[in-house]
Design a protein around this motif. Structure first.
Motif, PDB file in Angstrom:
ATOM      1  N   ALA A 276       0.838  -1.202   0.000  1.00 21.25           N
ATOM      2  CA  ALA A 276       0.000   0.000   0.000  1.00 21.25           C
ATOM      3  C   ALA A 276       0.871   1.250   0.000  1.00 21.25           C
ATOM      4  CB  ALA A 276      -0.926  -0.004   1.213  1.00 21.25           C
ATOM      5  N   ASP A 277       1.953   1.225   0.760  1.00 26.84           N
ATOM      6  CA  ASP A 277       2.883   2.355   0.768  1.00 26.84           C
ATOM      7  C   ASP A 277       3.480   2.584  -0.617  1.00 26.84           C
ATOM      8  OD1 ASP A 277       2.440   2.664   3.477  1.00 26.84           O
ATOM      9  OD2 ASP A 277       4.336   1.733   4.089  1.00 26.84           O
ATOM     10  N   ALA A 278       3.835   1.494  -1.284  1.00 25.75           N
ATOM     11  CA  ALA A 278       4.522   1.602  -2.567  1.00 25.75           C
ATOM     12  C   ALA A 278       3.633   2.184  -3.662  1.00 25.75           C
ATOM     13  CB  ALA A 278       5.053   0.236  -2.999  1.00 25.75           C
ATOM     14  N   ARG A 279       2.327   1.923  -3.583  1.00 24.26           N
ATOM     15  CA  ARG A 279       1.464   2.520  -4.606  1.00 24.26           C
ATOM     16  C   ARG A 279       0.938   3.892  -4.163  1.00 24.26           C
ATOM     17  NH1 ARG A 279      -4.258   1.563  -2.560  1.00 24.26           N
ATOM     18  NH2 ARG A 279      -3.547   2.233  -0.532  1.00 24.26           N
ATOM     19  N   VAL A 280       1.414   4.403  -3.056  1.00 25.40           N
ATOM     20  CA  VAL A 280       1.172   5.728  -2.480  1.00 25.40           C
ATOM     21  C   VAL A 280      -0.207   5.827  -1.817  1.00 25.40           C
ATOM     22  CG1 VAL A 280       1.217   8.228  -2.823  1.00 25.40           C
ATOM     23  CG2 VAL A 280       2.748   6.766  -4.158  1.00 25.40           C
ATOM     24  N   CYS A 281      -1.298   5.777  -2.614  1.00 24.96           N
ATOM     25  CA  CYS A 281      -2.625   5.863  -1.997  1.00 24.96           C
ATOM     26  C   CYS A 281      -3.690   5.548  -3.037  1.00 24.96           C
ATOM     27  CB  CYS A 281      -2.884   7.236  -1.385  1.00 24.96           C
ATOM     28  SG  CYS A 281      -3.052   8.594  -2.577  1.00 24.96           S
ATOM     29  N   ALA A 282      -4.912   5.347  -2.548  1.00 25.30           N
ATOM     30  CA  ALA A 282      -6.077   5.210  -3.425  1.00 25.30           C
ATOM     31  C   ALA A 282      -6.528   6.608  -3.848  1.00 25.30           C
ATOM     32  CB  ALA A 282      -7.191   4.482  -2.690  1.00 25.30           C
ATOM     33  N   PRO A 283      -7.414   6.711  -4.861  1.00 26.95           N
ATOM     34  CA  PRO A 283      -7.938   8.027  -5.255  1.00 26.95           C
ATOM     35  C   PRO A 283      -8.437   8.810  -4.041  1.00 26.95           C
ATOM     36  CG  PRO A 283      -8.636   6.361  -6.824  1.00 26.95           C
ATOM     37  CD  PRO A 283      -7.948   5.630  -5.705  1.00 26.95           C
ATOM     38  N   ALA A 284      -8.050  10.073  -3.955  1.00 28.20           N
ATOM     39  CA  ALA A 284      -8.272  10.836  -2.720  1.00 28.20           C
ATOM     40  C   ALA A 284      -9.729  11.236  -2.510  1.00 28.20           C
ATOM     41  CB  ALA A 284      -7.375  12.070  -2.712  1.00 28.20           C
ATOM     42  N   ALA A 285     -10.298  12.030  -3.415  1.00 35.84           N
ATOM     43  CA  ALA A 285     -11.615  12.614  -3.161  1.00 35.84           C
ATOM     44  C   ALA A 285     -12.709  11.574  -2.909  1.00 35.84           C
ATOM     45  CB  ALA A 285     -12.001  13.546  -4.302  1.00 35.84           C
ATOM     46  N   PRO A 286     -12.795  10.488  -3.684  1.00 37.97           N
ATOM     47  CA  PRO A 286     -13.875   9.535  -3.426  1.00 37.97           C
ATOM     48  C   PRO A 286     -13.815   8.881  -2.048  1.00 37.97           C
ATOM     49  CG  PRO A 286     -12.984   9.208  -5.631  1.00 37.97           C
ATOM     50  CD  PRO A 286     -12.062  10.152  -4.917  1.00 37.97           C
ATOM     51  N   GLN A 287     -12.639   8.894  -1.411  1.00 37.70           N
ATOM     52  CA  GLN A 287     -12.573   8.319  -0.064  1.00 37.70           C
ATOM     53  C   GLN A 287     -13.481   9.070   0.907  1.00 37.70           C
ATOM     54  OE1 GLN A 287      -8.690   7.224   1.551  1.00 37.70           O
ATOM     55  NE2 GLN A 287      -7.767   7.582  -0.459  1.00 37.70           N
ATOM     56  N   TYR A 288     -13.681  10.363   0.647  1.00 34.74           N
ATOM     57  CA  TYR A 288     -14.523  11.165   1.520  1.00 34.74           C
ATOM     58  C   TYR A 288     -16.002  10.822   1.350  1.00 34.74           C
ATOM     59  CZ  TYR A 288     -10.361  13.909   2.528  1.00 34.74           C
ATOM     60  OH  TYR A 288      -9.106  14.298   2.936  1.00 34.74           O
ATOM     61  N   ALA A 289     -16.334  10.073   0.295  1.00 33.98           N
ATOM     62  CA  ALA A 289     -17.717   9.628   0.100  1.00 33.98           C
ATOM     63  C   ALA A 289     -18.007   8.334   0.843  1.00 33.98           C
ATOM     64  CB  ALA A 289     -18.000   9.445  -1.388  1.00 33.98           C
ATOM     65  N   ILE A 290     -16.981   7.641   1.311  1.00 32.79           N
ATOM     66  CA  ILE A 290     -17.202   6.358   1.975  1.00 32.79           C
ATOM     67  C   ILE A 290     -18.034   6.516   3.246  1.00 32.79           C
ATOM     68  CG2 ILE A 290     -16.071   4.429   3.151  1.00 32.79           C
ATOM     69  CD1 ILE A 290     -13.811   4.653   1.092  1.00 32.79           C
ATOM     70  N   PRO A 291     -17.723   7.450   4.154  1.00 27.68           N
ATOM     71  CA  PRO A 291     -18.589   7.601   5.336  1.00 27.68           C
ATOM     72  C   PRO A 291     -20.033   7.939   4.963  1.00 27.68           C
ATOM     73  CG  PRO A 291     -16.488   8.717   5.687  1.00 27.68           C
ATOM     74  CD  PRO A 291     -16.535   8.323   4.236  1.00 27.68           C
ATOM     75  N   ALA A 292     -20.207   8.776   3.944  1.00 25.83           N
ATOM     76  CA  ALA A 292     -21.568   9.112   3.502  1.00 25.83           C
ATOM     77  C   ALA A 292     -22.288   7.867   2.991  1.00 25.83           C
ATOM     78  CB  ALA A 292     -21.513  10.189   2.417  1.00 25.83           C
ATOM     79  N   ALA A 293     -21.583   7.044   2.230  1.00 27.57           N
ATOM     80  CA  ALA A 293     -22.199   5.836   1.679  1.00 27.57           C
ATOM     81  C   ALA A 293     -22.631   4.877   2.786  1.00 27.57           C
ATOM     82  CB  ALA A 293     -21.206   5.140   0.738  1.00 27.57           C
ATOM     83  N   LEU A 294     -21.747   4.658   3.754  1.00 28.24           N
ATOM     84  CA  LEU A 294     -22.018   3.655   4.778  1.00 28.24           C
ATOM     85  C   LEU A 294     -23.032   4.131   5.816  1.00 28.24           C
ATOM     86  CD1 LEU A 294     -18.432   2.185   5.272  1.00 28.24           C
ATOM     87  CD2 LEU A 294     -20.291   1.364   3.817  1.00 28.24           C
ATOM     88  N   SER A 295     -23.381   5.411   5.781  1.00 25.29           N
ATOM     89  CA  SER A 295     -24.406   5.929   6.702  1.00 25.29           C
ATOM     90  C   SER A 295     -25.793   5.979   6.075  1.00 25.29           C
ATOM     91  CB  SER A 295     -24.016   7.339   7.182  1.00 25.29           C
ATOM     92  OG  SER A 295     -24.059   8.265   6.101  1.00 25.29           O
ATOM     93  N   LEU A 296     -25.902   5.570   4.803  1.00 26.54           N
ATOM     94  CA  LEU A 296     -27.166   5.723   4.070  1.00 26.54           C
ATOM     95  C   LEU A 296     -28.248   4.728   4.465  1.00 26.54           C
ATOM     96  CD1 LEU A 296     -26.085   6.478   0.386  1.00 26.54           C
ATOM     97  CD2 LEU A 296     -27.232   8.011   1.981  1.00 26.54           C
ATOM     98  N   GLY A 297     -27.874   3.554   4.938  1.00 25.50           N
ATOM     99  CA  GLY A 297     -28.877   2.506   5.063  1.00 25.50           C
ATOM    100  C   GLY A 297     -29.206   1.948   3.685  1.00 25.50           C
TER     101      GLY A 297
END
Length: 406
Positions: A276-297
């Motif tokens: 995970a370190d070697a590929r630096v990171c996953a796409p940044a902005a969509p990560q901020y949608a994960i909490p919103a997604a998991l709170s939707l029901g």
């Protein structure tokens, strides 16, 4: 006769010799057809956004807000803490023992699978995979010069596996057991007693499980049970999920893995961190949608599942009404494995059937052998995401095609 030498100065790496991905490899034929001016109906790829399904507005707003707040930088290599905390809370609510440090956010579940195979497999290792199953796994396993060992999903038993067969296939080289639930390409859903049996086998033989659960919310009438909820204290389960299918955001390339009982596999956990370190990171902005997604029901899914159920039922009814074709009723996702009876048509293989269907009717499906079935059995996968008018036309054309192929 001598083997001709390559005309290129450089040959491709030998580890890619058996690397293939039938779902997109078959698309090249469709591109040629379209280049000649004949539009193709694509029933080969499961991308909801291509057929009018869109992410919930809450996810889009969260992503836009992240951009507006300068989410253009690298994140922590395993993902932003709010996303990992949201994933840990949500998975724990479903009986999966998860902490934020057991979560790695990835560029889709595809990258998660790639990281796990790279972290775990050496040449000569064996991985048990379902047949039929998602072809990415065989490709990733082959790239590590490991061996994909198939266990059969039984079409006469709702496309479910036999735990006794799984156990018989285990050898001293078996490192990983892949479970795809809900299953792609069959749409089958595993009952809890089957999952418990699989978990018990893996625990007794000290095998890590990879649980692909990227369609877990797209279930018609039953309940999805995560494999990791049966892990107890002595089985490591790595679960893959994403925004792609459950939240209609395939192009965002945002997924994650959760590692249940990571204390059992400290070296693998450290290797995953290194990768995970070697590929630096996953796409940044969509990560901020994960909490919103998991709170939707699940309220946002009601109209989605209503449309999918209508298209599934139409597909099952019309396919089974065509002489020489049959299929079972999927319990989840948006795929069906249809069977073209070899006794009715004249094709020598399922791939020949698919190529001729494309050539004659401009309909693109994926041959069953691309998912691991025997080419002579006549299976092929249909994506039933298009609207009902399109599907009705497709199945009428399919019926006409078979009538002229006897």
């Amino acid at each position: 006769m001598t083997t001709p030498r390559s005309t290129s100065r450089f040959d491709a790496a030998s580890r890619l010799r058996n690397y293939s991905y039938a779902i997109l490899n078959i698309s090249e034929l469709a591109h040629r057809c379209e280049a000649s001016g004949r539009p193709v109906t694509h029933l080969n790829i499961g991308d909801p956004a291509l057929y009018g399904f869109h992410p919930p507005e809450e996810l889009t707003r969260a992503c836009i807000a992240a951009f507006e707040k300068n989410a253009h930088c690298y994140t922590a290599s395993c993902g932003i803490l709010p996303a990992r905390e949201a994933i840990a809370r949500e998975t724990a609510s479903r009986g999966m023992k998860t902490a934020p440090d057991d979560v790695i956010v990835t560029a889709g579940a595809t990258e998660a699978a790639d990281l796990l195979c790279t972290a775990m497999l050496n040449p000569g290792d064996e991985v048990l995979c379902p047949s039929p199953g998602y072809p990415l796994y065989a490709a990733l396993i082959g790239r590590q010069e490991a061996t994909c060992v198939s266990y059969r999903l039984d079409p006469a038993n709702r496309w479910l596996p036999d735990p006794q067969e799984i156990e018989r296939l285990i050898t001293r080289r078996t490192r990983l057991l892949v479970v795809i639930n809900p299953n792609n390409p069959t749409g089958s859903l595993y009952p809890p007693e089957l999952l418990a049996a699989i978990a018990d086998i893996a625990e007794r033989h000290n095998i890590v499980c990879l649980a692909d659960e990227v369609y877990r919310k797209l279930v018609y009438s039953q309940t999805h049970h995560p494999l990791a909820s049966f892990a107890g204290n002595d089985l490591c389960v790595v679960t893959l999920e994403s925004l792609s299918k459950n939240y209609m955001a395939a192009g965002w390339r945002t997924g994650w893995m959760t590692i249940t009982n990571s204390r059992l596999v400290p070296d693998i956990r450290a290797a995953l961190q290194k990768l995970a370190d070697a590929r630096v990171c996953a796409p940044a902005a969509p990560q901020y949608a994960i909490p919103a997604a998991l709170s939707l029901g699940n309220d946002y899914l009601a109209p989605v599942m209503e449309k999918l159920r209508e298209r599934r039922d139409l597909t099952v009814r019309m396919v089974n009404a065509i002489e020489g074709l049959s299929c079972s009723t999927p319990e989840a996702a948006f795929y069906v494995m249809a069977k073209a009876d070899p006794a009715v048509h004249r094709f020598a293989s399922d791939e020949e059937f698919i190529v001729e269907l494309l050539r004659k009717k401009q309909i693109l499906c994926v041959h069953g052998s691309g998912f691991g079935t025997d080419p002579s059995e006549g299976y092929f996968r249909i994506v039933y995401l298009p609207d009902t008018a399109t599907l009705e036309r497709v199945y009428a054309d399919l019926s006409d095609f078979l009538q002229h192929c006897r």
